[in-house]
Design a protein around this motif. Sequence first.
Motif, short mmCIF file in Angstrom:
data_model
loop_
_atom_site.label_atom_id
_atom_site.label_comp_id
_atom_site.label_asym_id
_atom_site.label_seq_id
_atom_site.Cartn_x
_atom_site.Cartn_y
_atom_site.Cartn_z
N GLY A 196 -1.09 7.22 0.45
CA GLY A 196 -1.94 7.28 -0.25
C GLY A 196 -3.13 6.76 -1.70
N LYS A 197 -2.58 5.46 -1.42
CA LYS A 197 -3.06 4.71 -2.21
C LYS A 197 -3.92 3.42 -2.14
CE LYS A 197 0.03 6.23 -6.05
NZ LYS A 197 0.99 6.14 -7.20
N GLN A 198 -4.51 3.31 -2.41
CA GLN A 198 -5.10 1.81 -1.86
C GLN A 198 -4.20 -0.13 -1.94
OE1 GLN A 198 -8.05 1.32 -4.64
NE2 GLN A 198 -9.41 1.97 -4.04
N GLU A 204 -2.30 -2.92 -2.99
CA GLU A 204 -2.72 -3.53 -4.09
C GLU A 204 -1.49 -5.59 -3.93
OE1 GLU A 204 -0.22 -1.92 -7.77
OE2 GLU A 204 1.34 -1.50 -6.02
N GLN A 261 0.78 -1.24 -0.02
CA GLN A 261 -0.22 0.04 -0.23
C GLN A 261 0.50 1.16 0.35
OE1 GLN A 261 -2.88 -0.21 3.07
NE2 GLN A 261 -4.21 1.64 1.40
N GLU A 311 8.73 4.50 -6.52
CA GLU A 311 7.37 3.93 -6.53
C GLU A 311 7.37 3.01 -5.80
OE1 GLU A 311 9.28 5.12 -9.26
OE2 GLU A 311 8.69 3.58 -11.32
#
Length: 111
Positions: free
Chosen positions: A40-42, A44, A37, A86
């Motif tokens: 700020g993102k979901q 995965e 995770q 990333e």
Amino acid sequence: QLQASGGGLVQAGGSLRLSCLVSGSAFSYDVMAWYRQPPGKQRELVAGIGSGGNTNYVNSVKGRFTISRDNAKNTVYLQMNSLKPEDTAVYYCKIMGMSYWGQGTQVTVSS
């Protein structure tokens, strides 16, 4: 219970090896996965490994990450090479088909 470890701060291009010790399940029969995770993102799915050792990966990590398991140690691993900024996220291991999420481990990749 799922106990993930091995995260940390690494420079881009570096490597880390995550481990997840699993207790309280028939580990050798479990399909295991690593999720992540990013801030700020979901959450995965990153990689999965079946009881027979078959593996699958999200496209963004293919060729860089390797999932493996040691049934004698009830442990699943995620070897992460050529890390990129990333890839920064909290990484979690999970028994597929179970709703439980253990404590994750933070991976931070600096540029």
